[in-house]
Scaffold this motif. Structure first.
Motif, PDB file in Angstrom:
ATOM      1  N   ALA A 275       0.841  -1.209   0.000  1.00 25.15           N
ATOM      2  CA  ALA A 275       0.000   0.000   0.000  1.00 25.15           C
ATOM      3  C   ALA A 275       0.872   1.254   0.000  1.00 25.15           C
ATOM      4  N   GLU A 276       2.016   1.201   0.675  1.00 22.34           N
ATOM      5  CA  GLU A 276       2.911   2.368   0.686  1.00 22.34           C
ATOM      6  C   GLU A 276       3.450   2.631  -0.722  1.00 22.34           C
ATOM      7  N   GLU A 277       3.704   1.550  -1.472  1.00 14.49           N
ATOM      8  CA  GLU A 277       4.185   1.710  -2.852  1.00 14.49           C
ATOM      9  C   GLU A 277       3.076   2.161  -3.780  1.00 14.49           C
ATOM     10  N   GLU A 278       1.897   1.548  -3.638  1.00 14.02           N
ATOM     11  CA  GLU A 278       0.813   1.743  -4.598  1.00 14.02           C
ATOM     12  C   GLU A 278      -0.068   2.955  -4.288  1.00 14.02           C
ATOM     13  N   GLN A 279      -0.095   3.350  -3.020  1.00 16.25           N
ATOM     14  CA  GLN A 279      -0.921   4.487  -2.570  1.00 16.25           C
ATOM     15  C   GLN A 279      -2.393   4.373  -2.982  1.00 16.25           C
ATOM     16  N   PRO A 280      -3.066   3.257  -2.646  1.00 18.38           N
ATOM     17  CA  PRO A 280      -4.485   3.144  -2.983  1.00 18.38           C
ATOM     18  C   PRO A 280      -5.346   4.043  -2.086  1.00 18.38           C
ATOM     19  N   GLY A 281      -6.478   4.504  -2.620  1.00 18.37           N
ATOM     20  CA  GLY A 281      -7.432   5.263  -1.806  1.00 18.37           C
ATOM     21  C   GLY A 281      -8.199   4.312  -0.894  1.00 18.37           C
ATOM     22  N   LEU A 282      -8.388   3.094  -1.388  1.00 14.09           N
ATOM     23  CA  LEU A 282      -9.114   2.083  -0.612  1.00 14.09           C
ATOM     24  C   LEU A 282      -8.363   0.763  -0.650  1.00 14.09           C
ATOM     25  N   VAL A 283      -8.288   0.079   0.477  1.00 15.53           N
ATOM     26  CA  VAL A 283      -7.894  -1.333   0.469  1.00 15.53           C
ATOM     27  C   VAL A 283      -9.158  -2.080   0.874  1.00 15.53           C
ATOM     28  N   MET A 284      -9.611  -2.953  -0.007  1.00 14.90           N
ATOM     29  CA  MET A 284     -10.876  -3.658   0.225  1.00 14.90           C
ATOM     30  C   MET A 284     -10.570  -5.138   0.429  1.00 14.90           C
ATOM     31  N   LEU A 285     -10.709  -5.611   1.671  1.00 17.98           N
ATOM     32  CA  LEU A 285     -10.428  -7.019   1.982  1.00 17.98           C
ATOM     33  C   LEU A 285     -11.730  -7.750   2.291  1.00 17.98           C
ATOM     34  N   GLY A 286     -11.636  -9.082   2.369  1.00 19.37           N
ATOM     35  CA  GLY A 286     -12.759  -9.852   2.886  1.00 19.37           C
ATOM     36  C   GLY A 286     -12.783  -9.716   4.398  1.00 19.37           C
ATOM     37  N   LYS A 287     -13.968  -9.950   5.012  1.00 19.68           N
ATOM     38  CA  LYS A 287     -14.003  -9.831   6.482  1.00 19.68           C
ATOM     39  C   LYS A 287     -13.232 -10.973   7.138  1.00 19.68           C
ATOM     40  N   GLN A 288     -13.187 -12.133   6.482  1.00 20.78           N
ATOM     41  CA  GLN A 288     -12.392 -13.236   7.033  1.00 20.78           C
ATOM     42  C   GLN A 288     -12.136 -14.269   5.954  1.00 20.78           C
ATOM     43  N   SER A 289     -11.054 -15.024   6.139  1.00 24.06           N
ATOM     44  CA  SER A 289     -10.826 -16.105   5.183  1.00 24.06           C
ATOM     45  C   SER A 289     -11.461 -17.363   5.753  1.00 24.06           C
ATOM     46  N   ILE A 290     -12.145 -18.115   4.885  1.00 24.22           N
ATOM     47  CA  ILE A 290     -12.877 -19.279   5.385  1.00 24.22           C
ATOM     48  C   ILE A 290     -11.921 -20.414   5.748  1.00 24.22           C
ATOM     49  N   SER A 291     -10.632 -20.263   5.416  1.00 26.08           N
ATOM     50  CA  SER A 291      -9.659 -21.309   5.772  1.00 26.08           C
ATOM     51  C   SER A 291      -9.297 -21.259   7.249  1.00 26.08           C
ATOM     52  N   ASP A 292      -9.000 -20.054   7.750  1.00 22.79           N
ATOM     53  CA  ASP A 292      -8.577 -19.976   9.159  1.00 22.79           C
ATOM     54  C   ASP A 292      -9.536 -19.170  10.034  1.00 22.79           C
ATOM     55  N   ASP A 293     -10.574 -18.564   9.427  1.00 24.47           N
ATOM     56  CA  ASP A 293     -11.572 -17.797  10.184  1.00 24.47           C
ATOM     57  C   ASP A 293     -10.931 -16.767  11.118  1.00 24.47           C
ATOM     58  N   SER A 294      -9.836 -16.165  10.688  1.00 22.65           N
ATOM     59  CA  SER A 294      -9.114 -15.269  11.605  1.00 22.65           C
ATOM     60  C   SER A 294      -9.858 -13.961  11.847  1.00 22.65           C
ATOM     61  N   ASN A 295     -10.346 -13.337  10.756  1.00 20.19           N
ATOM     62  CA  ASN A 295     -10.996 -12.025  10.868  1.00 20.19           C
ATOM     63  C   ASN A 295     -10.040 -11.035  11.545  1.00 20.19           C
ATOM     64  N   GLN A 296      -8.814 -10.953  11.027  1.00 19.67           N
ATOM     65  CA  GLN A 296      -7.787 -10.116  11.659  1.00 19.67           C
ATOM     66  C   GLN A 296      -7.067  -9.197  10.688  1.00 19.67           C
ATOM     67  N   THR A 297      -6.903  -9.652   9.433  1.00 18.69           N
ATOM     68  CA  THR A 297      -5.941  -8.983   8.544  1.00 18.69           C
ATOM     69  C   THR A 297      -6.313  -7.518   8.277  1.00 18.69           C
ATOM     70  N   GLY A 298      -7.584  -7.259   7.960  1.00 18.38           N
ATOM     71  CA  GLY A 298      -8.018  -5.876   7.675  1.00 18.38           C
ATOM     72  C   GLY A 298      -7.800  -4.977   8.871  1.00 18.38           C
ATOM     73  N   GLN A 299      -8.189  -5.474  10.044  1.00 22.20           N
ATOM     74  CA  GLN A 299      -8.056  -4.661  11.259  1.00 22.20           C
ATOM     75  C   GLN A 299      -6.584  -4.380  11.561  1.00 22.20           C
ATOM     76  N   MET A 300      -5.727  -5.416  11.392  1.00 18.99           N
ATOM     77  CA  MET A 300      -4.294  -5.226  11.667  1.00 18.99           C
ATOM     78  C   MET A 300      -3.694  -4.242  10.677  1.00 18.99           C
ATOM     79  N   LEU A 301      -4.109  -4.356   9.409  1.00 12.44           N
ATOM     80  CA  LEU A 301      -3.582  -3.452   8.380  1.00 12.44           C
ATOM     81  C   LEU A 301      -3.942  -1.998   8.717  1.00 12.44           C
ATOM     82  N   ALA A 302      -5.209  -1.783   9.117  1.00 13.25           N
ATOM     83  CA  ALA A 302      -5.641  -0.424   9.466  1.00 13.25           C
ATOM     84  C   ALA A 302      -4.806   0.109  10.623  1.00 13.25           C
ATOM     85  N   ALA A 303      -4.540  -0.753  11.620  1.00 15.99           N
ATOM     86  CA  ALA A 303      -3.759  -0.310  12.780  1.00 15.99           C
ATOM     87  C   ALA A 303      -2.320  -0.009  12.388  1.00 15.99           C
ATOM     88  N   LEU A 304      -1.706  -0.916  11.585  1.00 17.43           N
ATOM     89  CA  LEU A 304      -0.306  -0.713  11.183  1.00 17.43           C
ATOM     90  C   LEU A 304      -0.151   0.563  10.362  1.00 17.43           C
TER      91      LEU A 304
END
Ligand code: AMP
Length: 248
Positions: free
Chosen positions: A105-134
């Protein structure tokens, strides 16, 4: 405006996963793999925003094995413009995926990053929230509706018992819920065209991200087998059975 859509290769949602005999994980041998369903919804939403003239480019990105190229080609056939594969041998945990996505995202500078709410493989529901925090960016999770309005995005979120509307200043992170849209099927001509769209291959090291796992899965088990039902003659017999169970 550019939209970045992370897409994960997971077991197809129609497949009933089998747990390995030693309980060490899910058996992936000869199993059909597909794009995570929530990520299809994210690609579809990005395409709709582009079709409405509110975005110029959609970049799909996947962190995973070389075969995740197929997942990216599906995203390109649906309507993404180009793709980035960050190739890894093993499964990468959400925090490391979020760190890689941050670097992209730092390289590409998108206005939006659109992720799924969770992956059905691990049901983590973490990546989007972690990305926003980082990234220190606003997040609209569990999106039911997404409306780009100038330099803001209005997200209706699915919460217990209703919807919550939030307005985020872009750049922002959005995660998609099931009812946001119905993803389109890629047409045959678009599948052919997708073969010629650009797909870059990178490694986690290119972004300086350490993907060493931080947790160990100690056991995976099947859900308990449901007990068989019993047929009764009539309602009176049913009432007797319920009484005998002591729940009436
Ligand atoms: P999770 O936090 O694992 O439940 O995943 C949430 C979302 O993050 C997914 O729906 C994808 O949009 C994204 N994501 C997670 N892992 C990956 C990956 N390996 N490659 C690309 N996107 C991913």
């Amino acid at each position: 405006m550019k939209i970045l859509v992370p897409v994960k290769r997971v077991i197809d949602y129609n497949v009933k996963p089998r747990v390995k005999a030693d309980g060490s994980g899910v058996d992936l041998a000869n199993v059909k793999m597909s794009m995570n369903p929530f990520d299809e919804i994210a690609i579809e939403e990005a395409i709709r925003i582009k079709e409405a003239g509110k975005a110029e480019e959609i970049v799909a990105v996947s962190v995973g094995p070389a075969k995740a190229q197929e997942t990216l080609r599906t995203a390109l056939a649906m309507g993404a413009d180009r793709a980035i594969l960050v190739e890894t041998d093993e499964d990468v945990e959400p925090l490391a995926v979020a760190k890689i996505l941050k670097a992209i995202a730092e390289e590409e500078q998108p206005g939006l990053v659109m992720l799924g709410k969770q992956s059905i493989s691990d049901d983590s529901n973490q990546t989007g929230q972690m990305l926003a925090a980082l990234m220190g960016r606003p997040q609209g999770t569990f999106a039911n509706t997404v409306e780009v309005d100038g330099d803001s995005v209005v997200v209706k979120r699915e919460i217990d018992g209703g919807l919550e509307t939030v307005k985020l200043t872009m750049p922002a992170i959005v995660t998609t819920d099931l009812r946001l849209n119905e993803p389109r099927y890629a047409s045959l001509p678009n599948i052919m065209k997708a073969k010629k769209k650009p797909l870059d291959t990178k490694t986690p090291a290119d972004f300086g991200v350490d993907i060493a796992p931080r947790l160990t899965t100690t056991n995976v088990s099947e859900p308990p087998v449901r007990q068989a039902g019993e047929k009764v003659e009539d309602v009176a017999a049913l009432v007797e059975k319920i009484k005998a169970l002591g729940i009436a």
